[in-house]
Design a protein around this motif. Structure first.
Motif, short mmCIF file in Angstrom:
data_model
loop_
_atom_site.label_atom_id
_atom_site.label_comp_id
_atom_site.label_asym_id
_atom_site.label_seq_id
_atom_site.Cartn_x
_atom_site.Cartn_y
_atom_site.Cartn_z
N LYS A 3 0.88 -1.43 -0.04
CA LYS A 3 -0.13 0.03 -0.07
C LYS A 3 0.87 1.38 0.03
O LYS A 3 0.64 2.14 -0.67
CB LYS A 3 -0.82 0.01 1.21
N ASN A 6 2.93 1.72 -3.41
CA ASN A 6 1.74 2.19 -4.43
C ASN A 6 1.47 3.72 -4.09
O ASN A 6 1.37 4.27 -5.14
CB ASN A 6 0.29 1.43 -4.35
N LYS A 7 1.50 4.09 -2.97
CA LYS A 7 1.18 5.38 -2.71
C LYS A 7 2.40 6.29 -3.31
O LYS A 7 2.07 7.45 -3.85
CB LYS A 7 1.04 5.73 -1.09
N LYS A 9 4.40 5.47 -5.53
CA LYS A 9 4.70 5.48 -7.05
C LYS A 9 3.81 6.38 -7.63
O LYS A 9 4.01 7.10 -8.47
CB LYS A 9 3.94 4.22 -7.62
N LYS A 10 2.60 7.00 -7.03
CA LYS A 10 1.79 8.01 -7.30
C LYS A 10 2.24 9.39 -7.00
O LYS A 10 2.61 10.23 -8.02
CB LYS A 10 0.56 7.82 -6.79
N LYS A 11 3.22 9.44 -5.89
CA LYS A 11 3.52 10.82 -5.79
C LYS A 11 4.57 10.94 -4.55
O LYS A 11 4.64 9.85 -3.77
CB LYS A 11 2.42 12.24 -5.35
N LYS A 12 5.48 11.88 -4.61
CA LYS A 12 6.45 12.00 -3.51
C LYS A 12 5.75 12.57 -2.02
O LYS A 12 4.87 13.21 -2.28
CB LYS A 12 7.58 12.81 -3.69
N PHE A 168 10.22 9.02 -2.15
CA PHE A 168 9.54 8.58 -3.27
C PHE A 168 9.92 7.11 -3.85
O PHE A 168 10.94 6.71 -3.32
CB PHE A 168 9.85 9.75 -4.42
N TYR A 169 9.20 6.56 -4.95
CA TYR A 169 9.78 5.48 -5.37
C TYR A 169 10.11 5.33 -6.68
O TYR A 169 9.70 5.87 -7.69
CB TYR A 169 8.47 4.29 -5.45
#
Ligand SMILES: C[S@@+](CC[C@H](N)C(=O)[O-])C[C@H]1O[C@@H](n2cnc3c(N)ncnc32)[C@H](O)[C@@H]1O
Length: 343
Positions: A3, A6-7, A9-12, A168-169
């Protein structure tokens, strides 16, 4: 925890938000898991070393009020973990027949609140949703290793401008990474509390907020006070002390998010400044060793020793008390901060 990945991956996200996700936000977060405390868990706190720790705190609380001629008071513990210290404190205070007290807990983790309710079912304990209690008089607020578990930010000054650490990812490297970005909004609260030449800050906005609430509660009555135990340092410069702990060893905070404890060393100079800033100047910082010895831990050890039924039991007892007070173990790194309203 997927989870969190995934978060990311969407934004830093800022470092403190990342830590909050890892420790508290979701049902898979670290403090919502079972068996994180004690020898079989990831870390150990003073109440797990010896029940004498909680007994010493109980004696300190009782003496604080008895010296003032008060025999009715309220205790609020913040962040009670599995309720071990609460139990030791309540059991000890129950032995003082002349005093009456209420015991309340303010706990963030739903899972730990449930554990506390089970562990403390034989006692009368209230669980609070906030610090704004109806009882404002003769309140003793206490905590052990609370502040080090609150999410922190990292801020850095480059060419006279402040930058904040974000998480971030990196999809190519399949790794969680960090980078400093220029701060959009300057939080005046922290900058009012530090000296101008500081170039790095590790602080918890949540702790700042909580300590200001504690200040306000203390100010409501001259007998209110706050006692907290934690590991940390006392100089005004901040250090980068953030670390992960898994099964009693250091571990990266960016690997296996949600399954690693994330903690840091408290800057007690900052804590003192927060209370001074709120005009609560009657505050002290001392080592855990000094606090426990001043409050009679060695005399308590002698008495407890006489009740031991074997040499092994005696040695274990001495070893655990020693762990709490020895300057090479918890005695020096662990500090006690005590603030009262009475001058
Ligand atoms: C490191 S544990 C210490 C537990 C216990 N005091 C001990 O010494 O074993 C931190 C505790 O603080 C709680 N906590 C963290 N943030 C909190 C908050 N904002 N308000 C209340 N409790 C909080 C955690 O859920 C946990 O119970």
């Amino acid at each position: 925890m997927q989870k969190i990945i995934n978060k990311l991956k969407k934004k830093k996200i800022p470092l403190d938000i990342y830590i909050d996700y890892c420790l508290y936000k979701f049902k898979e977060s670290y403090y919502e898991k079972k068996k994180i405390f004690g020898p079989k868990g990831d870390f150990i706190t003073s109440p797990y070393i010896s029940s004498i720790f909680g007994e010493m705190i109980a004696v300190f609380v009782a003496n604080y009020f008895i010296r003032k001629g008060i025999n009715k008071f309220s205790i609020i513990e913040i962040g009670a973990g599995e309720g071990l210290m609460s139990k030791d404190i309540i059991k000890t205070l129950n032995k003082f027949k002349e005093i009456k007290f209420t015991y309340s807990i303010l706990e963030k983790s739903k899972n730990l609140k449930e554990t506390q309710k089970k562990k403390l079912e034989e006692f009368q304990v209230n669980w609070l949703n906030s610090l704004g209690t109806k009882k404002n008089k003769n309140v003793f607020i206490l905590s052990n290793e609370l502040l080090d578990s609150l999410p922190v930010k990292h801020l850095k000054k480059i060419n006279n401008k402040w930058f904040e650490k974000y998480v971030f990812y990196n999809i190519t490297e399949k790794k969680i990474k960090t980078k400093y970005y220029k701060t959009k909004k300057i939080n005046n609260k922290i900058f009012n509390l530090i000296t101008k030449n500081i170039k790095f800050i590790e602080y918890s906005p949540l702790a700042l907020n909580l300590l200001n609430k504690i200040s306000n509660l203390i100010k409501k009555n001259k007998n209110n006070c706050f006692l907290t135990f934690d590991y940390g340092y006392t100089d005004s410069n901040f250090k980068n002390t953030l670390q992960g702990i898994k099964r009693h060893s250091k571990f990266s905070i960016f690997e296996d998010p949600g399954n690693v404890d994330i903690t840091y060393l408290i800057n007690f100079h900052l804590i003192k400044n927060i209370f001074n800033n709120n005009r609560l100047f009657n505050n002290i910082i001392m080592s855990q060793s000094k606090f426990l010895i001043n409050n009679g831990i060695l005399e308590r050890l002698k008495r407890a020793n006489k009740l031991c039924s074997s040499e092994i039991e005696k040695r274990t007892l001495i070893k655990s008390v020693n762990r709490l007070i020895d300057v090479k173990q918890m005695g020096k790194l662990f500090k006690v901060f005590f603030v009262q309203n009475d001058i």
